[in-house]
Design an enzyme around this catalytic site. Structure first.
Site, mmCIF file in Angstrom:
data_model
loop_
_atom_site.group_PDB
_atom_site.id
_atom_site.type_symbol
_atom_site.label_atom_id
_atom_site.label_comp_id
_atom_site.label_asym_id
_atom_site.label_seq_id
_atom_site.Cartn_x
_atom_site.Cartn_y
_atom_site.Cartn_z
ATOM 1 N N CYS A 161 -4.822 8.720 -8.420
ATOM 2 C CA CYS A 161 -3.902 9.869 -8.368
ATOM 3 C C CYS A 161 -4.046 10.765 -9.598
ATOM 4 O O CYS A 161 -4.128 11.986 -9.491
ATOM 5 C CB CYS A 161 -2.467 9.379 -8.223
ATOM 6 S SG CYS A 161 -2.027 8.080 -9.402
ATOM 7 N N HIS A 184 3.923 11.522 -12.159
ATOM 8 C CA HIS A 184 3.301 11.572 -13.487
ATOM 9 C C HIS A 184 3.356 13.031 -13.974
ATOM 10 O O HIS A 184 3.351 13.961 -13.163
ATOM 11 C CB HIS A 184 1.817 11.214 -13.442
ATOM 12 C CG HIS A 184 1.471 9.907 -12.790
ATOM 13 N ND1 HIS A 184 1.863 8.695 -13.293
ATOM 14 C CD2 HIS A 184 0.717 9.632 -11.700
ATOM 15 C CE1 HIS A 184 1.349 7.726 -12.529
ATOM 16 N NE2 HIS A 184 0.674 8.261 -11.552
HETATM 17 P P1 NAD Z 1 0.554 -1.441 -2.341
HETATM 18 O O1 NAD Z 1 0.760 -2.714 -3.059
HETATM 19 O O2 NAD Z 1 1.692 -0.523 -2.115
HETATM 20 O O3 NAD Z 1 -0.104 -1.736 -0.930
HETATM 21 C C1 NAD Z 1 -1.154 -2.635 -0.748
HETATM 22 C C2 NAD Z 1 -1.100 -3.179 0.668
HETATM 23 O O4 NAD Z 1 -2.202 -4.073 0.866
HETATM 24 C C3 NAD Z 1 0.177 -3.981 0.967
HETATM 25 O O5 NAD Z 1 0.604 -3.639 2.261
HETATM 26 C C4 NAD Z 1 -0.286 -5.435 0.898
HETATM 27 O O6 NAD Z 1 0.471 -6.257 1.750
HETATM 28 C C5 NAD Z 1 -1.709 -5.310 1.415
HETATM 29 N N1 NAD Z 1 -2.597 -6.380 0.968
HETATM 30 C C6 NAD Z 1 -2.520 -7.141 -0.143
HETATM 31 N N2 NAD Z 1 -3.554 -8.003 -0.209
HETATM 32 C C7 NAD Z 1 -4.304 -7.775 0.902
HETATM 33 C C8 NAD Z 1 -5.468 -8.357 1.422
HETATM 34 N N3 NAD Z 1 -6.124 -9.316 0.745
HETATM 35 N N4 NAD Z 1 -5.939 -7.897 2.607
HETATM 36 C C9 NAD Z 1 -5.314 -6.899 3.300
HETATM 37 N N5 NAD Z 1 -4.190 -6.312 2.844
HETATM 38 C C10 NAD Z 1 -3.696 -6.743 1.657
HETATM 39 O O7 NAD Z 1 -0.626 -0.699 -3.139
HETATM 40 P P2 NAD Z 1 -0.896 0.858 -3.179
HETATM 41 O O8 NAD Z 1 -0.062 1.451 -4.235
HETATM 42 O O9 NAD Z 1 -0.864 1.425 -1.821
HETATM 43 O O10 NAD Z 1 -2.383 0.861 -3.770
HETATM 44 C C11 NAD Z 1 -3.509 0.711 -2.930
HETATM 45 C C12 NAD Z 1 -4.715 1.289 -3.645
HETATM 46 O O11 NAD Z 1 -4.482 2.685 -3.867
HETATM 47 C C13 NAD Z 1 -5.005 0.678 -5.012
HETATM 48 O O12 NAD Z 1 -6.405 0.732 -5.237
HETATM 49 C C14 NAD Z 1 -4.311 1.647 -5.950
HETATM 50 O O13 NAD Z 1 -4.845 1.628 -7.258
HETATM 51 C C15 NAD Z 1 -4.593 2.960 -5.258
HETATM 52 N N6 NAD Z 1 -3.663 4.042 -5.585
HETATM 53 C C16 NAD Z 1 -2.320 3.809 -5.730
HETATM 54 C C17 NAD Z 1 -1.480 4.858 -6.050
HETATM 55 C C18 NAD Z 1 -0.016 4.665 -6.278
HETATM 56 O O14 NAD Z 1 0.550 5.338 -7.093
HETATM 57 N N7 NAD Z 1 0.633 3.756 -5.579
HETATM 58 C C19 NAD Z 1 -1.995 6.145 -6.201
HETATM 59 C C20 NAD Z 1 -3.349 6.376 -5.973
HETATM 60 C C21 NAD Z 1 -4.185 5.312 -5.688
#
Ligand code: NAD
Length: 338
Positions: free
Chosen positions: A141, A220
């Protein structure tokens, strides 16, 4: 042209938004999403009409909870052209092998390293580099936010160097575990990883970053100082930002003084989940002195990368060669005006 079949692995903060955005595109079909446990989010996926796929070992747990599943994650991989991996950072390596074995293209998120895919994606800066690729990574992000403003500036008025301080939200709104809930926490490992992440797409850019975690969940904020090759005016910079894709100018004078007001604006716009996909720059906070430019921008961490994932699908699946045309299509379907 047949619709591209898309799966979303991981239905958390990013995954649920990517699923909604894919379902809104007329050239894509959302085949299904995955969930590891029978949580309220699994029920919400079913209510939205999304096919639910789960790990083979957990099928019984979903049945016991009365949640109907369409199949296993392996079944989903057999039914899609591309998977958008939205699992938490650092499980990507394990999944990359699965996706490769199934012969499906895969997009990873910013929690994974550039080395996992060898290509990183930002729609404004390098849409064509993922053209036809098997693997790509939509940068984080914060990196997306920096590329949205720095890349158009660099194209028009070469950047000598950029220095950014990132005031980071401590946790997402749905996360009751992370903190701090009080206080400000500097990242003491310097410079922070954000600069090198921008360089995964603009390797020539001289950029350094510092970061402080703050007790807020909304957005942010970046304070950006840029040395340009030449003296330009504040108006020149505003003109670049006005025509930059997915950058929204706001004015403190209009009452948008903080990230809280930006989130209220997103609600007023009637955005899905109150998301603000654009990078928000305070117009009255842009200032050029000589060849030094100062500005503030805000990043809605939950949503700015979502339209990027949609454009990345179009580039990897060779659906639209022109970045601007893909952006326009994505924006229209998601209600983004620029
Ligand atoms: P999150 O924890 O909200 O969601 C992750 C999801 O994956 C959950 O539903 C969880 O149950 C599932 N999960 C966990 N282990 C798993 C597995 N082994 N197999 C399949 N599903 C599984 O995380 P998020 O915030 O959505 O982040 C996801 C990605 O996006 C990460 O790489 C993060 O760095 C990136 N990201 C996050 C944000 C943010 O601010 N939240 C912003 C940009 C990018």
């Amino acid at each position: 042209m047949a619709k591209i079949r898309v799966g979303v692995n991981g239905f958390g903060t990013i995954g649920k938004r990517v699923a909604t955005a894919v379902a809104a595109q007329d050239d894509m079909e959302l085949v299904g999403v995955t969930k590891t446990r029978p949580s309220f989010e699994a029920k919400s996926a079913i209510e939205k009409g999304y096919g639910l796929y789960v790990p083979a070992d957990n099928v019984q747990a979903f049945k016991d909870a009365g949640i109907e599943v369409k199949g296993t994650i392996d079944d989903l991989l057999k039914s899609v052209d591309i998977i958008v991996d939205c699992t938490p950072g650092n499980v990507g390596e394990e999944y990359r092998a699965k996706y490769q074995a199934a012969g499906v293209k895969a997009i990873f998120q910013g929690g994974e390293d550039h080395a996992l895919t060898g290509i990183s994606f930002n729609s404004t800066a390098n849409y064509s580099e993922s053209w036809g690729a098997q693997l790509s990574r939509v940068v984080s992000c914060n990196t997306t936010g920096l590329l949205r403003t720095l890349n158009p500036l660099d194209k028009k008025y070469k950047i000598k160097n950029a220095f950014v301080t990132i005031v980071r939200r401590a946790a997402d709104p749905g996360d009751a575990k992370n903190g701090p809930i009080n206080g400000l926490e500097p990242s003491v490992k310097l410079p922070t990883h954000h600069g090198p992440d921008v360089q995964s797409i603009m390797p020539w850019l001289n950029i350094n970053t510092m970061a402080v975690k703050a007790s807020t969940t909304l957005m942010h904020v970046h304070t950006v100082v840029v040395q340009l090759d030449q003296e330009i005016t504040t108006q020149d910079v505003l003109d670049v930002f006005k025509s930059a894709p997915r950058v929204r100018l706001v004015k403190s004078k209009d009452g948008i003084k903080s990230t809280a007001n930006i989130m209220e604006l997103a609600r007023e716009l009637g955005r899905d989940r109150s998301d603000m996909y654009e990078i928000v720059v305070w117009e009255d906070g842009v200032k050029v002195v000589g060849n030094t430019l100062y500005y503030y921008q805000a990043v809605h961490q939950e949503s700015d990368v979502i339209p990027e994932n949609i454009d990345c699908i179009r580039s990897m699946c060779k659906m639209e060669q022109d970045a601007a045309a893909s952006q326009a299509k994505t924006n229209k379907a998601m209600g983004i005006s620029q």
